[in-house]
Motif scaffolding. Structure first.
Motif, mmCIF file in Angstrom:
data_model
loop_
_atom_site.group_PDB
_atom_site.id
_atom_site.type_symbol
_atom_site.label_atom_id
_atom_site.label_comp_id
_atom_site.label_asym_id
_atom_site.label_seq_id
_atom_site.Cartn_x
_atom_site.Cartn_y
_atom_site.Cartn_z
ATOM 1 N N HIS A 179 -16.960 -0.123 9.107
ATOM 2 C CA HIS A 179 -16.269 -0.031 10.391
ATOM 3 C C HIS A 179 -15.050 -0.940 10.346
ATOM 4 O O HIS A 179 -15.163 -2.115 10.028
ATOM 5 C CB HIS A 179 -17.204 -0.451 11.527
ATOM 6 C CG HIS A 179 -18.419 0.420 11.616
ATOM 7 N ND1 HIS A 179 -18.516 1.485 12.483
ATOM 8 C CD2 HIS A 179 -19.581 0.419 10.902
ATOM 9 C CE1 HIS A 179 -19.682 2.075 12.316
ATOM 10 N NE2 HIS A 179 -20.358 1.453 11.364
ATOM 11 N N GLY A 180 -13.896 -0.392 10.640
ATOM 12 C CA GLY A 180 -12.672 -1.191 10.596
ATOM 13 C C GLY A 180 -11.564 -0.363 9.970
ATOM 14 O O GLY A 180 -11.752 0.814 9.650
ATOM 15 N N ASP A 181 -10.412 -0.968 9.784
ATOM 16 C CA ASP A 181 -9.249 -0.252 9.265
ATOM 17 C C ASP A 181 -9.507 0.223 7.828
ATOM 18 O O ASP A 181 -9.756 -0.575 6.919
ATOM 19 C CB ASP A 181 -8.021 -1.160 9.305
ATOM 20 C CG ASP A 181 -6.773 -0.432 8.882
ATOM 21 O OD1 ASP A 181 -6.019 0.017 9.753
ATOM 22 O OD2 ASP A 181 -6.575 -0.270 7.650
ATOM 23 N N TYR A 182 -9.419 1.537 7.650
ATOM 24 C CA TYR A 182 -9.775 2.117 6.366
ATOM 25 C C TYR A 182 -8.738 1.793 5.285
ATOM 26 O O TYR A 182 -9.076 1.606 4.119
ATOM 27 C CB TYR A 182 -9.942 3.635 6.518
ATOM 28 C CG TYR A 182 -10.577 4.285 5.324
ATOM 29 C CD1 TYR A 182 -11.908 4.030 4.996
ATOM 30 C CD2 TYR A 182 -9.848 5.142 4.508
ATOM 31 C CE1 TYR A 182 -12.499 4.610 3.890
ATOM 32 C CE2 TYR A 182 -10.429 5.734 3.401
ATOM 33 C CZ TYR A 182 -11.752 5.469 3.098
ATOM 34 O OH TYR A 182 -12.324 6.041 1.997
ATOM 35 N N GLY A 183 -7.472 1.683 5.693
ATOM 36 C CA GLY A 183 -6.418 1.338 4.740
ATOM 37 C C GLY A 183 -6.608 -0.071 4.168
ATOM 38 O O GLY A 183 -6.407 -0.309 2.975
ATOM 39 N N GLU A 184 -7.029 -0.985 5.015
ATOM 40 C CA GLU A 184 -7.330 -2.366 4.603
ATOM 41 C C GLU A 184 -8.438 -2.429 3.561
ATOM 42 O O GLU A 184 -8.492 -3.331 2.729
ATOM 43 C CB GLU A 184 -7.812 -3.164 5.829
ATOM 44 C CG GLU A 184 -6.730 -3.782 6.654
ATOM 45 C CD GLU A 184 -5.958 -4.813 5.859
ATOM 46 O OE1 GLU A 184 -6.575 -5.778 5.394
ATOM 47 O OE2 GLU A 184 -4.726 -4.608 5.688
ATOM 48 N N LEU A 185 -9.355 -1.467 3.685
ATOM 49 C CA LEU A 185 -10.559 -1.479 2.864
ATOM 50 C C LEU A 185 -10.236 -1.407 1.365
ATOM 51 O O LEU A 185 -10.916 -2.017 0.537
ATOM 52 C CB LEU A 185 -11.461 -0.309 3.286
ATOM 53 C CG LEU A 185 -12.824 -0.205 2.651
ATOM 54 C CD1 LEU A 185 -13.597 -1.510 2.757
ATOM 55 C CD2 LEU A 185 -13.617 0.927 3.313
ATOM 56 N N TYR A 186 -9.175 -0.682 1.032
ATOM 57 C CA TYR A 186 -8.732 -0.597 -0.363
ATOM 58 C C TYR A 186 -8.531 -2.008 -0.936
ATOM 59 O O TYR A 186 -9.074 -2.347 -1.991
ATOM 60 C CB TYR A 186 -7.431 0.222 -0.424
ATOM 61 C CG TYR A 186 -6.743 0.214 -1.769
ATOM 62 C CD1 TYR A 186 -6.872 1.289 -2.650
ATOM 63 C CD2 TYR A 186 -5.941 -0.864 -2.157
ATOM 64 C CE1 TYR A 186 -6.234 1.290 -3.877
ATOM 65 C CE2 TYR A 186 -5.305 -0.881 -3.385
ATOM 66 C CZ TYR A 186 -5.453 0.196 -4.236
ATOM 67 O OH TYR A 186 -4.822 0.183 -5.452
ATOM 68 N N TYR A 187 -7.764 -2.837 -0.215
ATOM 69 C CA TYR A 187 -7.444 -4.185 -0.713
ATOM 70 C C TYR A 187 -8.665 -5.100 -0.664
ATOM 71 O O TYR A 187 -8.912 -5.875 -1.584
ATOM 72 C CB TYR A 187 -6.275 -4.764 0.085
ATOM 73 C CG TYR A 187 -5.030 -3.917 -0.074
ATOM 74 C CD1 TYR A 187 -4.209 -4.056 -1.204
ATOM 75 C CD2 TYR A 187 -4.706 -2.926 0.860
ATOM 76 C CE1 TYR A 187 -3.096 -3.245 -1.378
ATOM 77 C CE2 TYR A 187 -3.589 -2.111 0.686
ATOM 78 C CZ TYR A 187 -2.786 -2.280 -0.438
ATOM 79 O OH TYR A 187 -1.697 -1.472 -0.618
ATOM 80 N N LYS A 188 -9.415 -4.960 0.418
ATOM 81 C CA LYS A 188 -10.616 -5.769 0.597
ATOM 82 C C LYS A 188 -11.616 -5.500 -0.541
ATOM 83 O O LYS A 188 -12.259 -6.423 -1.054
ATOM 84 C CB LYS A 188 -11.250 -5.415 1.948
ATOM 85 C CG LYS A 188 -12.430 -6.268 2.326
ATOM 86 C CD LYS A 188 -11.982 -7.530 3.030
ATOM 87 C CE LYS A 188 -13.183 -8.343 3.506
ATOM 88 N NZ LYS A 188 -12.784 -9.561 4.193
ATOM 89 N N SER A 189 -11.727 -4.240 -0.954
ATOM 90 C CA SER A 189 -12.690 -3.895 -2.007
ATOM 91 C C SER A 189 -12.309 -4.544 -3.336
ATOM 92 O O SER A 189 -13.170 -5.015 -4.078
ATOM 93 C CB SER A 189 -12.782 -2.370 -2.171
ATOM 94 O OG SER A 189 -11.604 -1.846 -2.766
ATOM 95 N N LEU A 190 -11.009 -4.621 -3.620
ATOM 96 C CA LEU A 190 -10.576 -5.258 -4.872
ATOM 97 C C LEU A 190 -10.933 -6.749 -4.856
ATOM 98 O O LEU A 190 -11.368 -7.304 -5.866
ATOM 99 C CB LEU A 190 -9.065 -5.071 -5.079
ATOM 100 C CG LEU A 190 -8.563 -3.623 -5.241
ATOM 101 C CD1 LEU A 190 -7.062 -3.607 -5.544
ATOM 102 C CD2 LEU A 190 -9.316 -2.854 -6.323
ATOM 103 N N GLU A 191 -10.753 -7.368 -3.707
ATOM 104 C CA GLU A 191 -11.106 -8.780 -3.528
ATOM 105 C C GLU A 191 -12.596 -9.009 -3.763
ATOM 106 O O GLU A 191 -12.999 -9.894 -4.523
ATOM 107 C CB GLU A 191 -10.850 -9.146 -2.054
ATOM 108 C CG GLU A 191 -9.742 -10.100 -1.754
ATOM 109 C CD GLU A 191 -9.706 -10.312 -0.246
ATOM 110 O OE1 GLU A 191 -8.809 -9.700 0.385
ATOM 111 O OE2 GLU A 191 -10.597 -11.028 0.294
ATOM 112 N N ILE A 192 -13.404 -8.201 -3.078
ATOM 113 C CA ILE A 192 -14.861 -8.339 -3.187
ATOM 114 C C ILE A 192 -15.315 -8.030 -4.614
ATOM 115 O O ILE A 192 -16.192 -8.702 -5.165
ATOM 116 C CB ILE A 192 -15.577 -7.414 -2.172
ATOM 117 C CG1 ILE A 192 -15.337 -7.945 -0.755
ATOM 118 C CG2 ILE A 192 -17.068 -7.298 -2.471
ATOM 119 C CD1 ILE A 192 -15.913 -7.071 0.340
#
Lengths: 383, 383
Positions: free
Chosen positions: B163-176
């Motif tokens: 849940h949250g901004d799907y575009g952000e998720l791309y960058y967040k996933s690389l971080e995680i």
């Protein structure tokens, strides 16, 4: 020359004969040839097909992957290879047979084609009919699911929902086809069988199997694969035939019932019921022909339950392959034959994956998912 | 060596770099080689890939049909060829990139992989992860349709609804991924790009196109195809590049908006809305990289409306090919470019059919069907 698979009577190739007067299916005689080079199976094995196959009628069927199952090979103690027919143009093995059937229709001068099917074959004939520019009639049962009708819509075929006995419809369609000038490329049309041979040719290019396991409904696929191997043997390209295994769903198993009780002819299977709709034919038109081949070649006939089928579907998913329930029956059958000690450890076994899982999403349960917010996503990774 | 597509900064191949510090995507330098023989594109063009590609990680992706469109070629006045990526193992082009991405993850020693996707890429990564025996995480948007979740279920991946901004998720996933030891094979991973090059190699084995039309969302597919052609030119295998055409849905066209208004960088597309969900990315991570290539190579960017897309989907059905809406955008774009006189009569045009129509049945209307009884079936044939 077409010959009856039961009484041996011959029929001229100049007319659209599909079944013998005795009621049994016709088949072309065995081809004997040598393979050549080429990018496509139709080129490499051109000497094994009844006419020059035209690229302009092809949607790119055949030359599908033979994928080695990793987990299942270990678990079952065999070398399991999966012939992935879900990568054909309409996502099932039917495309190979339809490709040949279209040639046959055009060779005889037909401008209209048709088929009787509720699933894979309907989509395949609709697609190839569209590409060849032929008027195409699809006869479906009145109980067809909406998702299947939707998958037919885009090809632009004429769809007729028929109320009445679906088994009868096969024969009725051939009658109407003769009167109305429509070539019905039904499940066990002799030229459809010729197309399915290509599966055997591709398998033998990669491995020499001890067993080939075939989900069986009308019997067309089984007949085609067996004919392919017989031709390879006749041509001196293999020394021994593999052992052929017919798999049917326990809830609709007219061929296994007759075979395992020593009967010569199949009987209509009463109240058929299985999740594997693609192989739910209670009175298969090539049932007796399959029976004869099984006896002649010391084959096997195995039935599997819906629960086992669904389990096998998941196991194939874990190999990266999403198939429809009918395609998963082979894995369940192999498991049984291993438990009974029929298939020996280390045997090379090919299972035919007939069609794509996307075609039958309705019975799949939605998976359990974790729900997370973007902000606290990291904490969700605690497996 | 990985190089930034924008600032040119270099990064070592020993670490899992995917994006430059400047924010833009990384890419491997151009390969220069000669093709060899082999049944599979990975063998024939092995010199163009960054590592030895292992058959045991392959599900049989690539070597898809290039089908000549008959009716559409005539209607549009071009020689139209359709690169049918719907025959890949998970029925979309994503499998080519995933195959390379899995190699990369293993090369770096990862035992976990993941991706951010709501559709084609999710299924692809789940399938290849399963086959390679890797723990696989699929991050999906909270609005994902149930039919898509079902198509993921069998592969056994761990699915997380975010849940949250799907575009952000791309960058967040690389971080995680960096923290948790998960290699995220996202849409424009540098090695995914390498896999998509194989499409260009296969096209050039059959024809020399004047135009290649590419439905574009994240930009990964476009970048891969362009890189493939650049390498063919660099290697002296072709003299001229084709003209590349980006197609986007009018309701989500951040790249075309920037390109056609002369901007250097894309902006987030507000309130995206299109039936072509597979290309509905409002802020594509390779958007600026695509923009740079379009300018450098005199490419084109065309937007098409939902109505036009659905019409093109039906037109492709009449060629025997059932594609998802995103895949039909190419045909609509070619029609526009012909009307505007940009594409000349008789030009050789390739349109990439990215994924199977079976994946998105929900928007298809059930077809009109004739209803007949078995007894009076013959009278129903009065067309």
């Amino acid at each position: 020359m077409l010959k009856c698979t039961a009484c041996g009577r011959g029929y001229s190739l100049r007319k659209p004969y599909q079944r013998c007067e005795c009621g049994e299916p016709l088949e072309l005689e065995l081809f004997k040839s040598v393979p050549g080079i080429g990018r496509r199976v139709w080129e490499r094995f051109s000497g094994f097909f009844p006419f020059d196959l035209k690229p302009e009628l092809s949607l790119g069927e055949g030359d599908t992957p033979l994928t080695k199952a990793k987990k299942l090979s270990k678990e079952l103690g065999v070398k399991l290879y999966l012939k992935n027919e879900t990568t054909n143009p309409t996502w099932s093995f039917k495309d190979r047979g339809t490709y040949l059937g279209i040639h046959r229709a055009l060779q005889l001068g037909f401008e209209k084609i048709g088929t009787v099917s509720t699933g894979n074959m309907a989509a395949s004939v609709a697609a190839y009919g569209a590409y060849a520019g032929l008027e195409t009639y699809i006869l479906v049962s009145s109980t067809i699911a909406e998702e299947k009708l939707k998958a037919l819509e885009v090809y632009g075929a004429k769809i007729i929902k028929v109320h009445g006995d679906y088994g009868e419809l096969y024969y009725k369609s051939l009658e109407i086809g003769q009167k109305k000038g429509i070539y019905f490329i039904n499940s066990d049309d002799p030229f459809r069988i010729e197309g399915y041979k290509s599966i055997s040719f591709e398998i033998i290019e990669e491995i020499t199997p001890d067993y080939v396991v075939i989900p069986t409904s009308s019997g067309g696929l089984f007949r085609g694969i067996v004919k392919g191997f017989l031709e390879l043997k006749e041509s001196g390209l293999i020394e021994n035939l593999p052992r052929f295994v017919v798999v049917q769903a326990e809830g609709c198993s007219p061929i296994c019932k007759a075979f395992n009780s020593g009967k010569d002819r199949i009987e209509r299977f009463e109240s058929p019921h299985t999740i594997a709709h693609a192989i739910e034919n209670p009175y298969p038109p090539s049932g007796n022909a399959v029976l004869r081949r099984l006896r002649e070649l010391d084959g096997l006939c195995v039935t599997v339950r819906d629960g086992e089928i669904l389990e096998a579907q998941r196991a194939l998913g874990r190999e990266g392959l999403f198939v429809q329930p009918a395609s998963a029956t082979g894995v369940s059958a192999i498991r049984k034959l291993r438990e009974r000690g029929v298939i020996k450890e280390g045997a090379k076994v090919v299972s035919i994956l007939t069609g794509a899982g996307l075609k039958t999403l309705s019975h799949i349960e939605a998976p359990k998912v974790e729900e997370c917010s973007l902000e606290s996503l990291e904490e969700c990774f605690r497996w």
